[in-house]
Each structure stands twice: as C-alpha cells, then as structure tokens.
Design an enzyme around this catalytic site. Structure first.
Site, short mmCIF file in Angstrom:
data_model
loop_
_atom_site.label_atom_id
_atom_site.label_comp_id
_atom_site.label_asym_id
_atom_site.label_seq_id
_atom_site.Cartn_x
_atom_site.Cartn_y
_atom_site.Cartn_z
N GLY A 23 0.84 -1.21 0.00
CA GLY A 23 0.00 0.00 0.00
C GLY A 23 0.87 1.25 0.00
N HIS A 24 1.83 1.29 0.94
CA HIS A 24 2.75 2.44 0.98
C HIS A 24 3.53 2.54 -0.34
CE1 HIS A 24 2.70 1.34 5.43
NE2 HIS A 24 2.32 2.60 5.45
N SER A 177 -2.33 -3.38 5.81
CA SER A 177 -2.13 -2.51 6.97
C SER A 177 -0.94 -3.05 7.74
CB SER A 177 -3.37 -2.55 7.87
OG SER A 177 -3.06 -2.07 9.16
N SER A 178 -0.16 -2.15 8.31
CA SER A 178 0.97 -2.61 9.13
C SER A 178 0.46 -3.39 10.32
CB SER A 178 1.79 -1.41 9.59
OG SER A 178 2.15 -0.63 8.47
#
Ligand code: PAF
Length: 275
Positions: A23-24, A177-178
């Site tokens: 995502g990042h 998500s982390s």
C-alpha cells in the site's frame, strides 16, 4: 527542500509510520512517476496514539523499510526522533473539527480515538512544512484521515496538491495494513470477513432493487454477517463520501466504512459505492 523547490524541482512526499507494505509502496511509485524528487518520512508519531493504544508495540523494521525505499529510488528518507519533532516545551496542536462539529472531524474514528486526528494533523502539518512538497500522497484505507488532511491543507492554505490513492488489498481482499502483522493465523482468516462484508454491501446497495430499501436494513444485515468473525464492531456504516455524514437513503456516491477489533487488533476498511 526549500532550495530544491527554488530550483524548480517538484517534490512528492509520502508520510508514513513505517512498517511499509505494498500500500505504501503504491504511493511511493505514484510519487516517483509524478515528481522530480521523492521524499518519504518514517515517523511513529506518539501524538496520534491514545494511552491504551499500540504505540510501543507498533512495528519498526527500519532497515527493511530503508531497503524497500531504496529499491523504489526514493531520494530522501526522513526518520526523525520524537524528541526532534516535539522537543521539550513544544506546545502547539492543530485541532481539526474545533470550530464546528462535523462528522468528518468528529465522528467514526475521531469518536473512538479521542485526540487521534489532532495528533495526526499536528504531526503532518509539521512534516509538510519540513518537506515543502508540491504533491502529497495518502492511502484511501484511512479514508477519514485522508479527507481530514485534504481539508486541513485547504483550511490553512498550504500550496500542496493532495492525492488520495486506492487501497491495496491482499489476494483474499484484506486491506493492507501494518497492523495485520499483529494477527494470528486464525485471526487473519477471520479478518477476511471485513472486506467480504464491505464488498457485499457495495454489491447490494448498487442493485436497482436496493433503491426502494432503507439503508438501515442493509447496515443491519451487514452487521449480522460480520459479527461472527470479529471480536467487536466499533462502527459499520454507510456515509456520505465527502462529509462522512451517516446516510438513511441511498444516494449516487456513498462510502461503506468499518472499524472493528479482531482479538485486540483494531482494523479499519472502506469501499466506495457508486449507484
Ligand atoms: O496513516 C499514517 O501512516 C499516519 O497517520 C501518517 C499519515 C503517516 C501521519 O502520521
């Protein structure tokens, strides 16, 4: 950064808490395509975590993050300490939603995580002033955060173009998500239900037959579908795409939003519904 701007270079900036995932990286790649210079910050901002939240245990794989960013040809990595960002005596906060109550700044995650968006806004405005970007990139997974920062940029007249970029998902639909790394194998399987229910809502609400229906019954059904898989539903709603106002009737553009706990892990997700 100022001197780069003066030389006419465009700077694309991606603020992150680190523990980077696809995502990042999708934000970083977009920034790379659209700017001369790309800067990424890795800063686990203590101001945006509540006293009972996961600030201490938040993953910090700095070496791996730096390697990933190097591969994406990022020019600058900014990894400040909390002391450097908020030295002793630091005493200013950006309080979004302070002037009038609006769902965007006072409901959903703002309600469940008091002080969170103030912490985000205070950290982000500082990072923006340091990075001096022309473009800034946020992920749509944190939809409320993205809208709130976009609005803050407009409210205080920062000359920055804001980009909200699509959520990146695992193959089974779970939003990246982390915090997914906190999940056990069983919790990870259960977490799949979150996006499944959101996509179910998206499908149901966009059917012509749904027009005659009240959204309340759809929301209720979605809630019933999700409950068996999760530990607790914080909120599950269908809201206006721009104001985040909860909706009673179907409209052309809507956002289905969820925040829930799987074990002790709080996960959020959303999907846009076009009808
Ligand atoms: O979404 C995040 O990772 C953070 O809230 C952000 C935007 C980096 C601000 O600290």
């Amino acid at each position: 950064m100022m001197s780069l701007r003066q030389k006419g270079k465009s700077i694309g900036f991606v603020p992150t808490l680190g523990a980077l995932h696809e995502g990042h990286l999708s934000l970083v790649r977009k920034a790379r395509r659209e700017n001369d210079v790309v800067a990424v910050s890795i800063f686990v901002n203590p101001l945006q975590f509540g006293p009972k939240e996961d600030f201490k245990k938040y993953p910090r794989p700095l070496k791996r993050d730096k390697e990933l960013l190097k591969k994406e040809k990022v020019d600058y990595i900014f990894h400040p300490s909390a002391k450097a960002m908020f030295p002793q005596g630091f005493n200013t906060a950006v309080q979004v939603g302070a002037i009038r109550k609006s769902p965007l700044q006072n409901s959903l995650c703002a309600k469940s995580r008091p002080g969170h968006f103030q912490g985000v806004a205070t950290g982000v405005i500082k990072l923006l002033n340091l990075a001096q970007p022309e473009n800034v990139y946020f992920g749509a997974k944190d939809f409320q955060q993205a809208l709130m920062i976009e609005k803050m940029i407009r409210d205080v007249n920062l000359a920055i173009r804001f980009h909200r970029c699509p959520t990146v998902r695992e193959t089974d639909g779970l939003a990246m998500s982390s915090r997914n790394s906190y999940l056990s194998a069983d919790q990870r399987r259960r977490a799949q239900a979150i996006s499944r229910v959101l996509f179910w809502l998206q499908d149901q609400a966009s059917r012509p037959a749904a027009r005659a229906r009240k959204l309340a019954s759809l929301k209720q059904l979605a809630r019933r579908k999700l409950i068996p898989f999760v530990t607790h539903i914080d909120y599950l709603d269908i809201v206006d795409l721009e104001t985040l106002e909860p909706l009673k009737k179907i409209q052309r553009m809507m956002l289905a939003v969820v925040a829930c706990y799987v074990g002790k892990t709080r996960l959020i997700d959303n999907v846009i519904i076009h009808t």
